[in-house]
Design a protein around this motif. Structure first.
Motif, PDB file in Angstrom:
ATOM      1  N   TRP A   8      64.092  56.261   4.842  1.00 25.95           N
ATOM      2  CA  TRP A   8      65.176  55.286   4.705  1.00 25.95           C
ATOM      3  C   TRP A   8      65.774  55.289   3.300  1.00 25.95           C
ATOM      4  CZ3 TRP A   8      67.946  53.652   8.390  1.00 25.95           C
ATOM      5  CH2 TRP A   8      67.410  53.326   9.635  1.00 25.95           C
ATOM      6  N   ALA A  11      69.106  56.620   3.037  1.00 24.12           N
ATOM      7  CA  ALA A  11      70.173  55.815   3.626  1.00 24.12           C
ATOM      8  C   ALA A  11      70.383  54.516   2.864  1.00 24.12           C
ATOM      9  CB  ALA A  11      69.861  55.518   5.091  1.00 24.12           C
ATOM     10  N   PHE A  18      76.916  48.809   2.968  1.00 23.11           N
ATOM     11  CA  PHE A  18      77.318  48.397   4.312  1.00 23.11           C
ATOM     12  C   PHE A  18      77.003  46.912   4.539  1.00 23.11           C
ATOM     13  CE2 PHE A  18      76.000  48.055   8.863  1.00 23.11           C
ATOM     14  CZ  PHE A  18      77.245  48.272   9.442  1.00 23.11           C
TER      15      PHE A  18
ATOM     16  N   LEU B  92      74.340  61.248   2.693  1.00 26.09           N
ATOM     17  CA  LEU B  92      72.894  61.014   2.645  1.00 26.09           C
ATOM     18  C   LEU B  92      72.441  60.155   3.814  1.00 26.09           C
ATOM     19  CD1 LEU B  92      72.321  60.468  -1.173  1.00 26.09           C
ATOM     20  CD2 LEU B  92      71.339  62.267   0.247  1.00 26.09           C
ATOM     21  N   ALA B  93      73.216  59.096   4.092  1.00 26.07           N
ATOM     22  CA  ALA B  93      72.839  58.205   5.191  1.00 26.07           C
ATOM     23  C   ALA B  93      72.941  58.934   6.527  1.00 26.07           C
ATOM     24  CB  ALA B  93      73.732  56.972   5.187  1.00 26.07           C
ATOM     25  N   TRP B  95      72.770  62.139   7.159  1.00 26.71           N
ATOM     26  CA  TRP B  95      71.743  63.164   7.312  1.00 26.71           C
ATOM     27  C   TRP B  95      70.391  62.529   7.632  1.00 26.71           C
ATOM     28  CZ3 TRP B  95      67.680  64.478   3.673  1.00 26.71           C
ATOM     29  CH2 TRP B  95      66.929  65.616   4.092  1.00 26.71           C
ATOM     30  N   SER B  96      70.034  61.474   6.891  1.00 27.10           N
ATOM     31  CA  SER B  96      68.721  60.884   7.155  1.00 27.10           C
ATOM     32  C   SER B  96      68.672  60.300   8.565  1.00 27.10           C
ATOM     33  CB  SER B  96      68.385  59.820   6.103  1.00 27.10           C
ATOM     34  OG  SER B  96      69.274  58.752   6.195  1.00 27.10           O
ATOM     35  N   MET B  97      69.792  59.769   9.044  1.00 26.94           N
ATOM     36  CA  MET B  97      69.778  59.204  10.395  1.00 26.94           C
ATOM     37  C   MET B  97      69.832  60.300  11.459  1.00 26.94           C
ATOM     38  SD  MET B  97      71.806  55.662  10.355  1.00 26.94           S
ATOM     39  CE  MET B  97      72.370  55.001   8.831  1.00 26.94           C
ATOM     40  N   LEU B 100      65.829  62.763   9.890  1.00 26.29           N
ATOM     41  CA  LEU B 100      64.514  62.201   9.619  1.00 26.29           C
ATOM     42  C   LEU B 100      64.164  61.236  10.732  1.00 26.29           C
ATOM     43  CD1 LEU B 100      65.077  61.520   5.833  1.00 26.29           C
ATOM     44  CD2 LEU B 100      64.318  63.603   6.962  1.00 26.29           C
ATOM     45  N   ARG B 101      62.865  61.188  11.063  1.00 24.94           N
ATOM     46  CA  ARG B 101      62.479  60.246  12.119  1.00 24.94           C
ATOM     47  C   ARG B 101      62.169  58.914  11.489  1.00 24.94           C
ATOM     48  NH1 ARG B 101      58.256  63.514  15.249  1.00 24.94           N
ATOM     49  NH2 ARG B 101      57.825  61.485  16.150  1.00 24.94           N
ATOM     50  N   LEU B 102      63.125  58.006  11.619  1.00 23.25           N
ATOM     51  CA  LEU B 102      63.025  56.736  10.931  1.00 23.25           C
ATOM     52  C   LEU B 102      62.715  55.627  11.928  1.00 23.25           C
ATOM     53  CD1 LEU B 102      66.317  57.100   8.890  1.00 23.25           C
ATOM     54  CD2 LEU B 102      64.027  57.707   8.154  1.00 23.25           C
ATOM     55  N   PRO B 103      61.782  54.745  11.596  1.00 20.30           N
ATOM     56  CA  PRO B 103      61.551  53.592  12.471  1.00 20.30           C
ATOM     57  C   PRO B 103      62.788  52.694  12.525  1.00 20.30           C
ATOM     58  CG  PRO B 103      60.311  53.412  10.404  1.00 20.30           C
ATOM     59  CD  PRO B 103      60.908  54.780  10.427  1.00 20.30           C
ATOM     60  N   GLY B 104      63.197  52.321  13.729  1.00 25.77           N
ATOM     61  CA  GLY B 104      64.328  51.392  13.872  1.00 25.77           C
ATOM     62  C   GLY B 104      65.689  52.042  13.782  1.00 25.77           C
ATOM     63  N   LYS B 105      65.729  53.388  13.782  1.00 28.41           N
ATOM     64  CA  LYS B 105      67.010  54.060  13.564  1.00 28.41           C
ATOM     65  C   LYS B 105      68.085  53.749  14.605  1.00 28.41           C
ATOM     66  CE  LYS B 105      68.865  57.790  14.726  1.00 28.41           C
ATOM     67  NZ  LYS B 105      69.078  59.139  15.172  1.00 28.41           N
ATOM     68  N   VAL B 108      69.874  50.467  13.883  1.00 31.69           N
ATOM     69  CA  VAL B 108      70.700  50.481  12.672  1.00 31.69           C
ATOM     70  C   VAL B 108      71.958  51.303  12.910  1.00 31.69           C
ATOM     71  CG1 VAL B 108      70.798  51.170  10.248  1.00 31.69           C
ATOM     72  CG2 VAL B 108      68.725  50.137  11.160  1.00 31.69           C
ATOM     73  N   ILE B 111      74.445  49.483  15.053  1.00 31.63           N
ATOM     74  CA  ILE B 111      75.212  48.445  14.342  1.00 31.63           C
ATOM     75  C   ILE B 111      76.309  49.087  13.499  1.00 31.63           C
ATOM     76  CG2 ILE B 111      75.078  46.613  12.608  1.00 31.63           C
ATOM     77  CD1 ILE B 111      72.238  46.044  13.580  1.00 31.63           C
ATOM     78  N   VAL B 112      75.956  50.185  12.806  1.00 35.05           N
ATOM     79  CA  VAL B 112      76.953  50.878  11.973  1.00 35.05           C
ATOM     80  C   VAL B 112      78.132  51.330  12.840  1.00 35.05           C
ATOM     81  CG1 VAL B 112      77.376  52.926  10.565  1.00 35.05           C
ATOM     82  CG2 VAL B 112      75.312  51.591  10.195  1.00 35.05           C
ATOM     83  N   ARG B 179      62.681  67.136   0.431  1.00 37.40           N
ATOM     84  CA  ARG B 179      63.768  66.732   1.321  1.00 37.40           C
ATOM     85  C   ARG B 179      65.115  66.801   0.628  1.00 37.40           C
ATOM     86  NH1 ARG B 179      61.097  61.547   4.259  1.00 37.40           N
ATOM     87  NH2 ARG B 179      60.093  62.680   5.953  1.00 37.40           N
TER      88      ARG B 179
END
Lengths: 287, 276
Positions: A8, A11, A18, B92-93, B95-97, B100-105, B108, B111-112, B179
């Motif tokens: 995270w 991001a 945001f 950056l945001a 790519w990470s979304m 990367l395996r993000l909890p809660g992706k 988020v 919403i975006v 990364r």
């Protein structure tokens, strides 16, 4: 790569911005719309519930601004889509290098920023010395472009068409170019006339692109501000004052922040409603 | 003449006639800037009877009242900073979304995406009050920083990133790349085209923004070109020559940039319609 919350981190800069400048203001703006919040006055912000929305419902100026905005959308959007389709078809018929030249010609007006484009057309529209009336006078016509409520909105729409048609034309052109040649050849072999090919094959295949362009222009049309503000200031007799201009004046000339916030949410609701209806219509059409 | 070349010919003629509607007003702007006022306020034909540079001299020779170059500088600074900031944080945001395996992706990102539908005007009043509290009103920050919260860049790059084969990044990871260096050395070089498109779109949007500077900026020397030029209408209302010369000057940089980046701008725009 392992699932890790530390990802995270990348991001985080975006999500901070945001939250601060989209989500926060969205929530704060809605809360604001429930308050009587007047900047530059000594009255403390007071919670009034939905009173601002009730006021907007009764406000004749809101009705006027909504009417003017709808008139703009109604005149500008169908004309934009139709003309852009014609231009794109024409461009598509011209081959090779020359196509780029004509495409650039049509796109050039959009290089002018809104104030420049507006100043230019205000000068064209001038009743006494504008070029339009100078050209029309020999045939005995003189049009009060900007001083007559009946002419002011069409004048703004004409300027807007000149200024913005390049964008949708380019998008529709690329839609036309994406149609596989084999489809058209097959139709020709089956004896389809060019007109039949256009209406039976090309247009149906263009539907997703047309929907996209239409929705974008309806949304943009409801947000019209710059050229109206610059060319007529909303006049004559407020006949061209758009919703966004009314919001702008409510907030930054009269400093009624709560009421302006409520008006913005009403604008959002109107846009959302129209967008939804368009998607629904297209979907029903398809099934 | 056979049928095909006849059709080509008539299409060219139609385009030529049609494009007059778009080109002639621009030519009139150029020509009028070289006319004395007397010819502008009374139509005497398209070409100037008497060519003059007086309008330009007056516009550029009065930097106290008409800081045109200052506005140009402000516009360039604000647009470049906005586009750079948007590109950096969005890529950056995105790519990470996308990777990367993000909890809660999903929540988020959902919403975006949802905020893509929100028209900018709805945020105008609350952002104004926020900027007022931060003390950013009448500074370039008021226009640069809030723009970077927009969802369009994240959406656009996310769509592109999920199409890049994963093997490349895995190989880089096996080679011991961190990364961030994977991102810089593998992803960025592969994503030049969409990143350039996003940069150009954001730059153009910021350059042409009218409502933002009108509301957030207050002093003459802080204005950007669009609001600065708009001022002419109230201050130099009767001096059309001045106004048109200033308008022409402020369009020149855009025109030059268009000549250079035309292909990229138009192909990016064309692609935006085909995403659906």
């Amino acid at each position: 790569m392992k699932p890790r919350a530390s990802g995270w981190m990348f991001a985080a800069p975006y999500l901070t911005l945001f939250t601060a400048f989209v989500i926060g203001p969205l929530i704060f703006g809605f809360a604001l719309s429930l308050f009587r919040w007047e900047l530059l006055s000594n009255v403390k912000p007071t919670f009034v519930g939905f009173e601002n929305y009730v006021e907007a419902y009764r406000d004749p100026y809101v009705h006027q601004a909504l009417g003017a905005t709808l008139r703009f959308v109604w005149m500008a959007v169908p004309a934009t889509i139709l003309l852009a389709l014609v231009i794109a078809t024409g461009l598509n018929a011209v081959a090779g290098k020359r196509q780029g030249f004509w495409r650039a010609c049509i796109y050039v007006p959009h290089l002018l920023t809104v104030s420049v484009a507006s100043i230019l057309w205000r000068w064209f529209y001038n009743k006494e010395f504008g070029i339009l009336n100078a050209l029309l006078r020999p045939i005995g016509i003189e049009i009060p472009w900007l001083s007559d409520p009946a002419w002011a909105m069409p004048a703004i729409v004409l300027m807007t068409l000149w200024w913005t048609l390049g964008g949708p034309s380019v998008i529709l052109l690329s839609g036309l170019q994406n149609i596989p040649v084999s489809y058209l050849e097959a139709a020709s072999l089956d004896g389809a006339t060019p007109v039949q090919r256009y209406f039976r094959i090309i247009l149906p295949l263009m539907r997703p692109v047309l929907l996209f362009v239409t929705v974008m222009h309806v949304i943009g049309g409801f947000q019209v501000f710059g050229q109206v503000y610059m060319i007529t200031r909303g006049g004559p007799e407020l006949s061209t004052r758009s919703l966004v201009q009314y919001i702008y004046e409510t907030a930054f000339n009269n400093y009624r922040m709560g009421y302006a916030a409520a008006l913005s949410w009403i604008l959002f609701a109107v846009i959302a409603l129209f967008t939804l209806v368009q998607f629904r219509l297209m979907r029903e059409d398809r099934s | 003449m056979n049928k095909k070349s006849l059709r080509l010919f008539s299409a060219e003629v139609a385009m030529g006639v049609g494009s007059l509607f778009f080109v002639i007003p621009c030519l009139l702007l150029v020509l009028a800037a070289f006319k004395p006022d007397s010819e502008i306020v009374k139509f005497q034909g398209f070409l100037p009877k008497q060519w003059t540079l007086a309008n330009f001299q007056e516009v550029l020779g009065n930097p106290e009242e008409i800081p045109l170059l200052r506005w140009l500088f402000n516009s360039i600074t604000i647009s470049v900073s906005t586009a750079t900031l948007v590109l950096t944080v969005s890529s950056l945001a995105a790519w990470s979304m996308a990777r990367l395996r993000l909890p809660g992706k999903p929540i988020v990102y959902g919403i975006v995406l949802a905020t893509l539908m929100v028209p900018g005007q709805i945020l105008l009043v609350p952002i104004y009050l926020l900027l007022n509290t931060l003390g950013w009103l009448d500074t370039p920050l008021a226009l640069i920083v809030p723009a970077a919260g927009g969802a369009f860049g994240v959406f656009m790059l996310h769509q592109f990133f999920i199409g890049i084969p994963k093997d490349l990044e895995e190989a880089a990871a096996l080679d011991g790349c961190s990364r961030i260096s994977t991102f810089m050395n593998v992803i960025v070089p592969l994503s030049r085209a969409p990143m350039a498109t996003l940069f150009i779109f954001t730059f153009v949007g910021s350059w042409n923004d009218f409502l933002g500077p009108l509301v957030f900026l207050d002093s003459l020397e802080r204005y950007t070109l669009p609001v600065g030029i708009a001022l002419f209408q109230t201050s130099y209302f009767t001096e059309y020559g001045l106004t048109l010369a200033a308008s022409l000057l402020c369009t020149l940089p855009t025109f030059i940039a268009f000549m250079i980046f035309q292909r990229q701008l138009i192909s990016g725009m064309a692609a935006s319609g085909l995403k659906e």
